[in-house]
Design a protein around this motif. Structure first.
Motif, mmCIF file in Angstrom:
data_model
loop_
_atom_site.group_PDB
_atom_site.id
_atom_site.type_symbol
_atom_site.label_atom_id
_atom_site.label_comp_id
_atom_site.label_asym_id
_atom_site.label_seq_id
_atom_site.Cartn_x
_atom_site.Cartn_y
_atom_site.Cartn_z
ATOM 1 N N MET A 1 59.610 39.821 56.025
ATOM 2 C CA MET A 1 58.970 40.179 54.781
ATOM 3 C C MET A 1 59.472 39.255 53.684
ATOM 4 O O MET A 1 60.667 38.997 53.581
ATOM 5 N N ILE A 2 58.566 38.771 52.861
ATOM 6 C CA ILE A 2 58.911 37.911 51.727
ATOM 7 C C ILE A 2 58.631 38.682 50.444
ATOM 8 O O ILE A 2 57.536 39.216 50.248
ATOM 9 N N ILE A 3 59.650 38.734 49.563
ATOM 10 C CA ILE A 3 59.537 39.428 48.284
ATOM 11 C C ILE A 3 59.821 38.434 47.174
ATOM 12 O O ILE A 3 60.856 37.768 47.179
ATOM 13 N N ASP A 4 58.883 38.319 46.238
ATOM 14 C CA ASP A 4 59.108 37.525 45.033
ATOM 15 C C ASP A 4 59.754 38.466 44.022
ATOM 16 O O ASP A 4 59.140 39.443 43.590
ATOM 17 N N CYS A 5 60.992 38.187 43.645
ATOM 18 C CA CYS A 5 61.740 39.121 42.812
ATOM 19 C C CYS A 5 61.687 38.790 41.324
ATOM 20 O O CYS A 5 62.404 39.394 40.527
ATOM 21 N N HIS A 6 60.814 37.851 40.924
ATOM 22 C CA HIS A 6 60.715 37.494 39.496
ATOM 23 C C HIS A 6 59.257 37.220 39.156
ATOM 24 O O HIS A 6 58.803 36.082 39.188
ATOM 25 N N VAL A 7 58.538 38.297 38.837
ATOM 26 C CA VAL A 7 57.112 38.183 38.547
ATOM 27 C C VAL A 7 56.823 38.840 37.210
ATOM 28 O O VAL A 7 57.217 39.985 36.972
ATOM 29 N N HIS A 8 56.131 38.107 36.328
ATOM 30 C CA HIS A 8 55.640 38.670 35.082
ATOM 31 C C HIS A 8 54.204 39.124 35.295
ATOM 32 O O HIS A 8 53.481 38.532 36.103
ATOM 33 N N PRO A 9 53.771 40.156 34.579
ATOM 34 C CA PRO A 9 52.389 40.609 34.742
ATOM 35 C C PRO A 9 51.409 39.473 34.467
ATOM 36 O O PRO A 9 51.661 38.621 33.625
ATOM 37 N N PRO A 10 50.285 39.487 35.166
ATOM 38 C CA PRO A 10 49.299 38.420 34.966
ATOM 39 C C PRO A 10 48.628 38.546 33.606
ATOM 40 O O PRO A 10 48.490 39.640 33.061
ATOM 41 N N ASP A 11 48.216 37.393 33.078
ATOM 42 C CA ASP A 11 47.493 37.391 31.803
ATOM 43 C C ASP A 11 46.116 38.019 31.946
ATOM 44 O O ASP A 11 45.558 38.503 30.986
ATOM 45 N N SER A 12 45.564 37.957 33.140
ATOM 46 C CA SER A 12 44.204 38.479 33.295
ATOM 47 C C SER A 12 44.093 39.390 34.501
ATOM 48 O O SER A 12 44.352 40.573 34.425
ATOM 49 N N ASN A 13 43.801 38.839 35.644
ATOM 50 C CA ASN A 13 43.386 39.627 36.789
ATOM 51 C C ASN A 13 44.532 39.811 37.786
ATOM 52 O O ASN A 13 45.019 38.849 38.382
ATOM 53 N N LEU A 14 44.914 41.052 37.999
ATOM 54 C CA LEU A 14 45.961 41.364 38.968
ATOM 55 C C LEU A 14 45.533 40.964 40.377
ATOM 56 O O LEU A 14 46.339 40.474 41.162
ATOM 57 N N GLU A 15 44.276 41.146 40.689
ATOM 58 C CA GLU A 15 43.770 40.807 42.023
ATOM 59 C C GLU A 15 43.958 39.321 42.322
ATOM 60 O O GLU A 15 44.333 38.951 43.440
ATOM 61 N N THR A 16 43.744 38.474 41.336
ATOM 62 C CA THR A 16 43.953 37.030 41.521
ATOM 63 C C THR A 16 45.417 36.744 41.837
ATOM 64 O O THR A 16 45.736 35.943 42.710
ATOM 65 N N MET A 17 46.325 37.418 41.141
ATOM 66 C CA MET A 17 47.747 37.229 41.405
ATOM 67 C C MET A 17 48.085 37.656 42.833
ATOM 68 O O MET A 17 48.839 36.974 43.533
ATOM 69 N N LEU A 18 47.528 38.756 43.276
ATOM 70 C CA LEU A 18 47.788 39.224 44.639
ATOM 71 C C LEU A 18 47.193 38.271 45.678
ATOM 72 O O LEU A 18 47.804 38.046 46.734
ATOM 73 N N GLN A 19 46.055 37.694 45.388
ATOM 74 C CA GLN A 19 45.464 36.716 46.302
ATOM 75 C C GLN A 19 46.347 35.475 46.413
ATOM 76 O O GLN A 19 46.516 34.923 47.510
ATOM 77 N N ARG A 20 46.922 35.045 45.303
ATOM 78 C CA ARG A 20 47.844 33.901 45.338
ATOM 79 C C ARG A 20 49.084 34.241 46.156
ATOM 80 O O ARG A 20 49.593 33.411 46.906
ATOM 81 N N ALA A 21 49.575 35.456 45.997
ATOM 82 C CA ALA A 21 50.735 35.890 46.795
ATOM 83 C C ALA A 21 50.379 35.872 48.278
ATOM 84 O O ALA A 21 51.175 35.417 49.108
ATOM 85 N N ASP A 22 49.179 36.344 48.615
ATOM 86 C CA ASP A 22 48.729 36.310 50.012
ATOM 87 C C ASP A 22 48.703 34.883 50.545
ATOM 88 O O ASP A 22 49.147 34.620 51.663
#
Length: 120
Positions: A1-22
Motif C-alpha cells: 500500500m502506498i500512502i501520500d502523507c502530505h496532501v493539500h485539498p484540491p483547488d477544484s475537483n477532488l475526483e481529478t486528484m484521486l485519478q492522479r493518485a490512481d
C-alpha cells in the motif's frame, strides 16, 4: 500500500486528484489544510498571517484559531466524499495551545481525523 502523507485539498475537483493518485499507484491520501486555502485573497503574501502569538512570539507568522477550525472543518467535509481513500490530519497551531487541544479532542479524539499537522 502506498500512502501520500502530505496532501493539500484540491483547488477544484477532488475526483481529478484521486485519478492522479490512481495513475501513480497511491492508495490513500493524508489531507490537511493550512488555513489560507479557504480564502486566499484574505491571507497575507505567501500564505502567511500576521503575528498572533503571545509574549516571546512577536513577529511569528501564525494562523489564527478561527482560520484553523475552518480549515479543519473543510477537510472533514472532503473526507466524507472518499472515505476509503482519504485520511485527515488535524491542523493545529502550538501558538494557541488551548485551541490546539480543543481541535485535537474534537477531530482526532472523536474522529474523523487520524493524526496531526503542526504549524511549525
Amino acid at each position: 500500500m502506498i500512502i501520500d502523507c502530505h496532501v493539500h485539498p484540491p483547488d477544484s475537483n477532488l475526483e481529478t486528484m484521486l485519478q492522479r493518485a490512481d495513475f501513480w499507484g497511491v492508495n490513500k491520501l493524508c489531507m490537511f489544510a493550512l488555513g489560507n486555502e479557504i480564502d486566499p485573497g484574505n491571507a497575507a503574501p505567501h500564505g502567511h498571517w500576521p503575528s498572533t502569538g503571545g509574549p516571546g512570539q512577536e513577529g511569528i507568522f501564525s494562523p489564527p484559531p478561527e482560520r484553523i477550525s475552518a480549515s479543519n472543518d473543510w477537510v472533514c467535509g472532503l473526507l466524507g466524499q472518499a472515505p476509503e481513500r482519504l485520511l485527515g490530519l488535524c491542523f493545529v497551531n502550538p501558538c494557541h495551545p488551548r485551541h490546539a487541544l480543543d481541535e485535537i479532542g474534537r477531530l482526532v479524539g472523536r474522529g474523523p481525523m487520524i493524526g496531526l499537522k503542526l504549524w511549525i
